[in-house]
Design an enzyme around this catalytic site. Structure first.
Site, PDB file in Angstrom:
ATOM      1  N   TYR A 114      43.143  -0.485   0.135  1.00  0.00           N
ATOM      2  CA  TYR A 114      41.681  -0.614   0.262  1.00  0.00           C
ATOM      3  C   TYR A 114      40.932   0.178  -0.808  1.00  0.00           C
ATOM      4  O   TYR A 114      39.779   0.572  -0.589  1.00  0.00           O
ATOM      5  CB  TYR A 114      41.243  -0.168   1.656  1.00  0.00           C
ATOM      6  CG  TYR A 114      41.481  -1.202   2.748  1.00  0.00           C
ATOM      7  CD1 TYR A 114      40.917  -2.479   2.675  1.00  0.00           C
ATOM      8  CD2 TYR A 114      42.264  -0.898   3.867  1.00  0.00           C
ATOM      9  CE1 TYR A 114      41.128  -3.428   3.678  1.00  0.00           C
ATOM     10  CE2 TYR A 114      42.473  -1.846   4.869  1.00  0.00           C
ATOM     11  CZ  TYR A 114      41.899  -3.098   4.774  1.00  0.00           C
ATOM     12  OH  TYR A 114      42.101  -4.028   5.768  1.00  0.00           O
TER      13      TYR A 114
ATOM     14  N   ASN B 223      38.922  -5.916  13.749  1.00  0.00           N
ATOM     15  CA  ASN B 223      38.906  -7.363  13.500  1.00  0.00           C
ATOM     16  C   ASN B 223      40.294  -7.988  13.319  1.00  0.00           C
ATOM     17  O   ASN B 223      40.437  -9.045  12.721  1.00  0.00           O
ATOM     18  CB  ASN B 223      37.932  -7.711  12.372  1.00  0.00           C
ATOM     19  CG  ASN B 223      38.294  -7.070  11.055  1.00  0.00           C
ATOM     20  OD1 ASN B 223      39.348  -6.438  10.946  1.00  0.00           O
ATOM     21  ND2 ASN B 223      37.462  -7.247  10.053  1.00  0.00           N
TER      22      ASN B 223
ATOM     23  N   HIS C 295      44.025  -8.997   8.419  1.00  0.00           N
ATOM     24  CA  HIS C 295      43.620  -8.920   7.009  1.00  0.00           C
ATOM     25  C   HIS C 295      44.123 -10.140   6.253  1.00  0.00           C
ATOM     26  O   HIS C 295      45.214 -10.635   6.547  1.00  0.00           O
ATOM     27  CB  HIS C 295      44.220  -7.669   6.349  1.00  0.00           C
ATOM     28  CG  HIS C 295      44.123  -7.710   4.846  1.00  0.00           C
ATOM     29  ND1 HIS C 295      42.988  -7.337   4.164  1.00  0.00           N
ATOM     30  CD2 HIS C 295      44.998  -8.135   3.896  1.00  0.00           C
ATOM     31  CE1 HIS C 295      43.174  -7.527   2.859  1.00  0.00           C
ATOM     32  NE2 HIS C 295      44.390  -8.002   2.676  1.00  0.00           N
TER      33      HIS C 295
ATOM     34  N   GLU D 209      48.709  -7.262  -3.487  1.00  0.00           N
ATOM     35  CA  GLU D 209      48.945  -6.711  -2.151  1.00  0.00           C
ATOM     36  C   GLU D 209      50.381  -6.974  -1.683  1.00  0.00           C
ATOM     37  O   GLU D 209      50.996  -6.107  -1.062  1.00  0.00           O
ATOM     38  CB  GLU D 209      47.916  -7.293  -1.167  1.00  0.00           C
ATOM     39  CG  GLU D 209      46.514  -6.765  -1.467  1.00  0.00           C
ATOM     40  CD  GLU D 209      45.395  -7.499  -0.726  1.00  0.00           C
ATOM     41  OE1 GLU D 209      45.693  -8.375   0.116  1.00  0.00           O
ATOM     42  OE2 GLU D 209      44.211  -7.190  -0.994  1.00  0.00           O
TER      43      GLU D 209
ATOM     44  N   LYS E 134      46.570  -6.251  12.032  1.00  0.00           N
ATOM     45  CA  LYS E 134      46.199  -4.838  12.048  1.00  0.00           C
ATOM     46  C   LYS E 134      46.640  -4.193  13.373  1.00  0.00           C
ATOM     47  O   LYS E 134      47.035  -4.897  14.319  1.00  0.00           O
ATOM     48  CB  LYS E 134      44.683  -4.733  11.841  1.00  0.00           C
ATOM     49  CG  LYS E 134      44.228  -5.215  10.441  1.00  0.00           C
ATOM     50  CD  LYS E 134      42.714  -5.179  10.305  1.00  0.00           C
ATOM     51  CE  LYS E 134      42.244  -5.536   8.904  1.00  0.00           C
ATOM     52  NZ  LYS E 134      40.756  -5.494   8.790  1.00  0.00           N
TER      53      LYS E 134
END
Ligand code: UDP
Ligand code: MG
Length: 160
Positions: free
Chosen positions: A60, A123, A126, A137, A20
């Site tokens: 998402y 975080n 992913h 995805e 990310k």
């Protein structure tokens, strides 16, 4: 007892892993790629990419109703991400274990989030949560021709 049934249970899976924007900004790209590379999975796709809002929302979409959704989309589109496709037997669940819990404070030491992050909203990585979502995805983030079919020379040293 039929050994070929056991073999067929060992399905090769694909998972979508993404560093990310915070992971890219903090210089953690190499570290994160290394975790999957050293484990023994096969990299089949890799690119640095500025994610458009529409793609982030589609990726998402199951979280659309959550209160944190707008901030999540802002976060994911705030800078380049590193998109990866990884392949292997059991790669989806194993990658989730390597990544650790969603909240980095609850993630075990030794996991990516446990070692490298402190907050759910930052975080660093992913990972797909099911083989179906892995396929979904990867086809969302990669175009035709961006994935490579190849045979790693180490294959016989990883699996008997
Ligand atoms: N997220 C957040 N707040 C929350 C829950 C999730 O900001 O309370 C973000 C976080 O970046 C997380 C992502 O939304 O990684 C997707 O949430 P999910 O529950 O799918 O967690 P993951 O599969 O990434 O562990
Ligand atoms: Mg998830």
């Amino acid at each position: 007892f039929l050994p070929h049934l056991v073999a067929s249970m060992e399905q090769v899976e694909e998972t979508y892993i993404m560093v990310k924007p915070d992971g890219v900004q903090r210089g953690l790209v190499g570290e994160i790629i290394s975790r999957f590379e050293k484990k023994g999975f096969k990299l089949t796709g890799l690119k640095l990419f500025q994610c458009p809002k529409q793609l982030a929302e589609e990726h998402y979409k199951d979280l659309k109703e959550k209160s944190f959704f707008p901030k999540l989309i802002e976060y994911i589109t705030s800078g380049p991400v590193v998109c990866m496709a990884w392949e292997g037997v059991g790669v989806v669940a194993s990658a989730r274990k390597l990544i650790g819990s969603t909240n980095p404070l609850q993630a075990e030491p030794g996991t990516i989030r446990g070692d490298l992050a402190v907050q759910t909203g930052r975080n660093v990585v992913h990972g797909s949560d099911s083989p179906e979502n892995g396929k979904r995805e990867i086809s969302l983030w990669f175009k035709e021709g961006e994935l490579c079919e190849w045979a790693p020379v180490q294959a016989p040293w990883l699996r008997e």
